[in-house]
Design a protein around this motif. Structure first.
Motif, PDB file in Angstrom:
ATOM      1  N   GLY A  38     -26.177  59.627 -16.720  1.00 24.69           N
ATOM      2  CA  GLY A  38     -26.829  61.032 -16.765  1.00 24.69           C
ATOM      3  C   GLY A  38     -27.771  61.100 -18.027  1.00 24.69           C
ATOM      4  N   PRO A  39     -28.495  62.131 -18.122  1.00 22.09           N
ATOM      5  CA  PRO A  39     -29.504  62.448 -18.900  1.00 22.09           C
ATOM      6  C   PRO A  39     -28.938  62.579 -20.476  1.00 22.09           C
ATOM      7  N   SER A  40     -29.526  62.185 -21.619  1.00 19.45           N
ATOM      8  CA  SER A  40     -28.937  62.433 -22.990  1.00 19.45           C
ATOM      9  C   SER A  40     -27.697  61.711 -23.257  1.00 19.45           C
ATOM     10  N   VAL A  41     -27.426  60.625 -22.801  1.00 15.63           N
ATOM     11  CA  VAL A  41     -25.989  59.849 -23.080  1.00 15.63           C
ATOM     12  C   VAL A  41     -26.132  58.976 -24.130  1.00 15.63           C
ATOM     13  N   ILE A  43     -24.478  55.832 -25.666  1.00 16.94           N
ATOM     14  CA  ILE A  43     -23.618  54.675 -25.685  1.00 16.94           C
ATOM     15  C   ILE A  43     -23.707  53.799 -26.809  1.00 16.94           C
ATOM     16  N   VAL A  44     -22.288  53.759 -27.625  1.00 16.89           N
ATOM     17  CA  VAL A  44     -22.236  53.050 -28.898  1.00 16.89           C
ATOM     18  C   VAL A  44     -21.587  51.781 -28.958  1.00 16.89           C
ATOM     19  N   GLU A  45     -22.246  50.807 -29.527  1.00 12.41           N
ATOM     20  CA  GLU A  45     -21.611  49.565 -29.865  1.00 12.41           C
ATOM     21  C   GLU A  45     -20.874  48.858 -28.646  1.00 12.41           C
ATOM     22  N   ASN A  46     -19.858  48.082 -28.635  1.00 17.97           N
ATOM     23  CA  ASN A  46     -19.363  46.952 -27.845  1.00 17.97           C
ATOM     24  C   ASN A  46     -18.307  47.856 -26.726  1.00 17.97           C
ATOM     25  N   VAL A  47     -18.990  48.411 -25.892  1.00 20.11           N
ATOM     26  CA  VAL A  47     -18.329  49.036 -24.608  1.00 20.11           C
ATOM     27  C   VAL A  47     -18.553  48.398 -23.313  1.00 20.11           C
ATOM     28  N   ARG A  48     -17.899  48.545 -22.384  1.00 27.07           N
ATOM     29  CA  ARG A  48     -17.842  48.128 -21.065  1.00 27.07           C
ATOM     30  C   ARG A  48     -17.858  49.245 -20.086  1.00 27.07           C
ATOM     31  N   ILE A  49     -18.925  49.344 -19.337  1.00 24.56           N
ATOM     32  CA  ILE A  49     -18.742  50.542 -18.278  1.00 24.56           C
ATOM     33  C   ILE A  49     -18.619  49.875 -17.148  1.00 24.56           C
ATOM     34  N   GLY A  50     -17.263  50.236 -16.529  1.00 28.14           N
ATOM     35  CA  GLY A  50     -16.966  49.578 -15.335  1.00 28.14           C
ATOM     36  C   GLY A  50     -17.957  49.874 -13.901  1.00 28.14           C
ATOM     37  N   SER A  51     -17.907  49.022 -12.908  1.00 25.47           N
ATOM     38  CA  SER A  51     -18.784  49.406 -11.808  1.00 25.47           C
ATOM     39  C   SER A  51     -18.286  50.571 -10.914  1.00 25.47           C
ATOM     40  N   LYS A  52     -19.276  51.142 -10.265  1.00 31.10           N
ATOM     41  CA  LYS A  52     -19.069  52.202  -9.626  1.00 31.10           C
ATOM     42  C   LYS A  52     -18.476  53.358 -10.186  1.00 31.10           C
ATOM     43  N   SER A  53     -18.908  53.551 -11.594  1.00 32.40           N
ATOM     44  CA  SER A  53     -18.581  54.729 -12.389  1.00 32.40           C
ATOM     45  C   SER A  53     -19.700  55.717 -12.563  1.00 32.40           C
ATOM     46  N   SER A  54     -19.407  56.884 -13.219  1.00 33.60           N
ATOM     47  CA  SER A  54     -20.453  57.958 -13.705  1.00 33.60           C
ATOM     48  C   SER A  54     -20.126  58.457 -14.975  1.00 33.60           C
ATOM     49  N   ALA A  59     -23.023  62.749 -22.732  1.00 29.95           N
ATOM     50  CA  ALA A  59     -21.692  62.150 -23.374  1.00 29.95           C
ATOM     51  C   ALA A  59     -22.162  61.107 -24.378  1.00 29.95           C
ATOM     52  N   VAL A  60     -21.235  60.974 -25.242  1.00 28.40           N
ATOM     53  CA  VAL A  60     -21.233  59.938 -26.026  1.00 28.40           C
ATOM     54  C   VAL A  60     -19.997  59.014 -25.788  1.00 28.40           C
ATOM     55  N   VAL A  61     -20.416  57.730 -25.504  1.00 33.52           N
ATOM     56  CA  VAL A  61     -19.415  56.940 -25.082  1.00 33.52           C
ATOM     57  C   VAL A  61     -19.147  55.965 -26.084  1.00 33.52           C
ATOM     58  N   VAL A  62     -17.807  55.978 -26.705  1.00 36.14           N
ATOM     59  CA  VAL A  62     -17.509  55.049 -27.797  1.00 36.14           C
ATOM     60  C   VAL A  62     -16.335  54.016 -27.283  1.00 36.14           C
ATOM     61  N   LYS A  63     -15.741  54.323 -26.151  1.00 36.24           N
ATOM     62  CA  LYS A  63     -14.778  53.374 -25.683  1.00 36.24           C
ATOM     63  C   LYS A  63     -15.111  52.829 -24.373  1.00 36.24           C
ATOM     64  N   ASP A  64     -14.328  51.850 -23.707  1.00 37.20           N
ATOM     65  CA  ASP A  64     -14.654  51.530 -22.361  1.00 37.20           C
ATOM     66  C   ASP A  64     -14.358  52.601 -21.188  1.00 37.20           C
ATOM     67  N   VAL A  65     -15.133  52.451 -20.347  1.00 32.16           N
ATOM     68  CA  VAL A  65     -15.144  53.417 -19.330  1.00 32.16           C
ATOM     69  C   VAL A  65     -14.614  52.580 -17.767  1.00 32.16           C
ATOM     70  N   VAL A  74     -17.929  64.584 -25.528  1.00 30.71           N
ATOM     71  CA  VAL A  74     -18.078  64.098 -26.824  1.00 30.71           C
ATOM     72  C   VAL A  74     -16.705  64.002 -27.831  1.00 30.71           C
ATOM     73  N   PRO A  75     -16.142  63.022 -27.859  1.00 29.40           N
ATOM     74  CA  PRO A  75     -16.443  61.634 -27.207  1.00 29.40           C
ATOM     75  C   PRO A  75     -16.135  61.663 -25.736  1.00 29.40           C
ATOM     76  N   ALA A  76     -16.580  60.779 -24.968  1.00 23.99           N
ATOM     77  CA  ALA A  76     -16.431  60.694 -23.396  1.00 23.99           C
ATOM     78  C   ALA A  76     -15.054  60.336 -23.293  1.00 23.99           C
ATOM     79  N   LYS A  77     -14.610  61.172 -22.078  1.00 26.73           N
ATOM     80  CA  LYS A  77     -13.178  61.037 -21.735  1.00 26.73           C
ATOM     81  C   LYS A  77     -13.115  60.841 -20.286  1.00 26.73           C
ATOM     82  N   VAL A  78     -12.333  60.267 -19.501  1.00 31.59           N
ATOM     83  CA  VAL A  78     -12.065  60.089 -18.138  1.00 31.59           C
ATOM     84  C   VAL A  78     -11.722  61.412 -17.855  1.00 31.59           C
TER      85      VAL A  78
END
Length: 105
Positions: A38-41, A43-54, A59-65, A74-78
């Motif tokens: 989405g807009p204004s996201v 994504i910080v450093e060495n994270v993996r965003i899994g397939s078929k996710s949103s 959001a501020v992503v600091v851990k794997d999704v 903020v920080p992003a959570k499932v």
């Protein structure tokens, strides 16, 4: 958008305005296939965003999704696993070999 040149972005990924994908240590993000960002996201450093996710707006992503999840905050959570890939429109068909290789990431 500001996207680090080393970022790996899969197929059928929707990226929206004001996105930042950055790194200070030469370890950019890896984004799987059919991901909605989405807009204004940020994504910080060495994270993996899994397939078929949103990832929800702002959001501020600091851990794997995990694959198949929706995350926000903020920080992003499932938040849930309720078919987040439904946001991806106009998909390009991929060869079966490529699809299996991407799922292994």
């Amino acid at each position: 958008m500001v996207i680090n040149g080393g970022t790996i972005i899969g197929n059928n990924v929707d990226l929206f305005q004001f996105l930042n994908i950055g790194t200070n240590h030469n370890t950019p993000a890896i984004i799987g296939d059919e991901v909605y960002v989405g807009p204004s996201v940020c994504i910080v450093e060495n994270v993996r965003i899994g397939s078929k996710s949103s990832i929800g707006a702002g959001a501020v992503v600091v851990k794997d999704v995990p694959a198949g999840s929706t995350c926000a905050g903020v920080p992003a959570k499932v938040l849930n696993y309720n078919d987040p890939a439904r946001f991806i429109k106009h998909r390009w068909e991929l060869p079966a070999l490529h699809q299996s290789a991407v799922l292994m990431r």
